[in-house]
Scaffold this active site. Structure first.
Site, PDB file in Angstrom:
ATOM      1  N   GLU A 278       0.882  -1.173   0.000  1.00 23.57           N
ATOM      2  CA  GLU A 278       0.000   0.000   0.000  1.00 23.57           C
ATOM      3  C   GLU A 278       0.908   1.208   0.000  1.00 23.57           C
ATOM      4  O   GLU A 278       1.510   1.568   1.012  1.00 23.57           O
ATOM      5  CB  GLU A 278      -0.922  -0.021   1.222  1.00 23.57           C
ATOM      6  CG  GLU A 278      -2.041   0.982   1.131  1.00 23.57           C
ATOM      7  CD  GLU A 278      -2.051   1.947   2.289  1.00 23.57           C
ATOM      8  OE1 GLU A 278      -1.955   3.166   2.007  1.00 23.57           O
ATOM      9  OE2 GLU A 278      -2.132   1.511   3.442  1.00 23.57           O
TER      10      GLU A 278
ATOM     11  N   CYS B 285      -2.198   8.788   3.398  1.00 30.33           N
ATOM     12  CA  CYS B 285      -1.980   8.448   1.997  1.00 30.33           C
ATOM     13  C   CYS B 285      -3.214   8.653   1.140  1.00 30.33           C
ATOM     14  O   CYS B 285      -3.118   8.664  -0.088  1.00 30.33           O
ATOM     15  CB  CYS B 285      -1.493   7.008   1.880  1.00 30.33           C
ATOM     16  SG  CYS B 285      -2.555   5.820   2.717  1.00 30.33           S
TER      17      CYS B 285
END
Length: 490
Positions: free
Chosen positions: A260, A294
């Site tokens: 990720e 993020c």
């Protein structure tokens, strides 16, 4: 009654290997500091390859027993761990705020968010099903079963020091894997506290092992896991360059990977949007953790017909945000994690100003609060030639780009190597369907700024990585499929 701890009792300074707290093999230590003040919180073990190898040795010894533990018994351990996390949510939340800087309300919220993954995967542990394959030949029976991949190495970032490691460890343990892990050097204390609670919950010795390492020693420590064929999976949350490095270096043993990675999330406001809802969604999506996530919107595209009104509404709301240390109960945004983060934010804003943006609010450091504070900022008239359009700022800065037509916004949104999250606001049902399908992202928020849920798959496309965390799909990343073919039955 579930044990409750004081904050001081949760702070651990050693590695946790094979059910014991141990110093690093070399005896070295490094400082963990409070980003709000720069003060040293603790000096903790600075591990290297020898410590990583010791953790792997312990995980290898423990794997057969944990793999063969009944799923319901693994689930029971995870449920006890969840209960301990919830019972100690206040102390854990304060620890998060102390080493990471986020406001206390966000720190406690992160605990509950991370705990939700533990509870989810505790239940999923009992739902690992296989398949009976329809018979193709007489006398043969075919089936597919799922088995744990083996030892998992979990490497986590500093922005969510509890949630990121919880949503990696929980599915690994639920699947029957054993774990070696390394949290970010800026925020290792929360992860160590979490492991302490897992041990109390009954995770057997060697099943869960955690080492800490400074920035200098992180490479050699993780490198040992990358080269060790006993480690069958790497799960990592962090930057795209580091993710690419892990993929390259683990190729020699063909490990399974969940990555990720970085994002550059677009947020599109169409002229038929509910602007009040769009502003509220922007605040929720962008300013959580001071913009250090993020999935934070990094590029905000607003259609010309509503551009100025949206800019005014947003700037007014952003200017009212309270910036303060986590010790202030009214704080809505705390310090950034370190000087490197502040310097990057200032560089992006200075570059944008030099290229003609209008600063509607913010646009400056706040040295009167401390070295790591930056004012929440809204910039109008942003353009694609600015650094902030192609680099993830990772801070409380909102650049507004103007567009005229839907196709223009879609092209701009997708014009990036990244594809983690995207957002858009519209009340046109045909547009909603059309735009949702065209956005190149693993996660799409439609008239919604808060996306994360333990029941939903979290992950990206393109250079934002692969693999999913959370949901039923997240468990599959810790399992391998074995095909069984039995003959001679007739």
């Amino acid at each position: 009654m579930t044990q409750q701890y004081e904050l001081s009792e949760l702070i651990r300074s050693d590695n946790f290997i094979d059910g014991k707290w141990v110093a690093s093999a070399g005896g070295k230590r490094f400082d963990v500091t409070n980003p709000a003040t720069g003060e040293v919180i603790a000096q903790i073990a600075d591990s290297d390859a020898a410590d990583a190898r010791a953790a792997t040795d312990a995980a290898a010894r423990a794997f057969p027993g944990w793999r063969d533990t009944l799923p319901r018994d693994r689930a029971a351990v995870l449920h006890r761990w969840h209960a301990l996390m919830v019972a100690n949510a206040d102390a854990l939340g304060r620890l998060i705020s102390l080493e990471q800087g986020k406001p206390l309300a966000e720190g406690r919220g992160e605990v509950m968010y991370g705990a939700s993954y533990v509870a989810w995967f505790a239940d999923e542990a009992t739902r690992i099903y296989g398949d009976i394959i329809p018979q193709q030949q007489r006398g043969k029976r075919m089936s597919a079963i799922k088995e744990p991949v083996g030892i998992v190495a979990a490497i986590t970032p500093w922005n969510f020091p509890l949630a990121m490691i919880a949503r990696k460890i929980a599915p690994a343990l639920a699947a029957g894997c054993t774990v070696v892990g390394k949290p970010a050097e800026d925020t290792p204390l929360t992860a160590l506290a979490l492991v302490m609670l897992a041990h109390e919950a009954g995770v057997p010795a060697g099943v869960l092992n955690l080492i800490s390492a400074s920035r200098e020693n992180a490479g050699p420590a993780v490198g040992d896991w990358l080269a060790d064929s006993r480690v069958r999976k790497i799960t990592f949350t962090g930057s795209t360059p580091v993710g690419k490095y892990l993929a390259r270096e683990s190729a020699g043993t063909l490990k399974k990977l969940s990555l990720e990675l970085g994002g550059n999330a677009p947020f599109i406001v169409f002229d038929d949007a509910d602007l009040d809802a769009a502003v509220t969604g922007m605040l929720a999506a962008k300013f959580r953790n001071g913009g250090q996530t993020c999935v934070c919107p990094n590029r905000v595209y607003v259609q010309s017909g509503v551009y100025e009104r949206f800019a005014d509404l947003l700037a007014t709301r952003v200017a009212a945000l309270k910036v303060a240390p986590a010790t202030d109960p009214a704080a809505q945004i705390g310090p950034m994690i370190n000087a490197r983060a502040i310097d990057k934010i200032a560089r992006h804003v200075d570059d944008a100003v030099s290229r003609g943006v209008r600063v509607l609010t913010g646009g400056k450091r706040l040295p009167e609060l401390g070295p790591n504070y930056y004012a929440p900022t809204v910039l109008a008239d942003a353009s694609p030639d600015m650094q902030l359009s192609c680099e993830e700022t990772f801070g409380p800065v909102v650049p507004l780009f103007r567009f005229d037509h839907e196709a223009e916004a879609i092209h701009a949104a997708n014009d990036t190597p990244f594809g983690l999250a995207s957002y858009f606001y519209s009340q046109d049902v045909r547009r909603i369907d059309r735009v949702a399908r065209q956005l190149e992202a693993g996660i799409v928020g439609i008239n919604e700024g808060a996306l994360a849920s333990e029941a939903a798959p979290f992950g990206g496309v393109k250079e934002s990585g692969y693999g999913r965390e959370g949901s039923k799909y997240g468990l599959d990343d810790y399992l391998s499929i074995k095909y069984l073919c039995q003959g001679g039955l007739e």
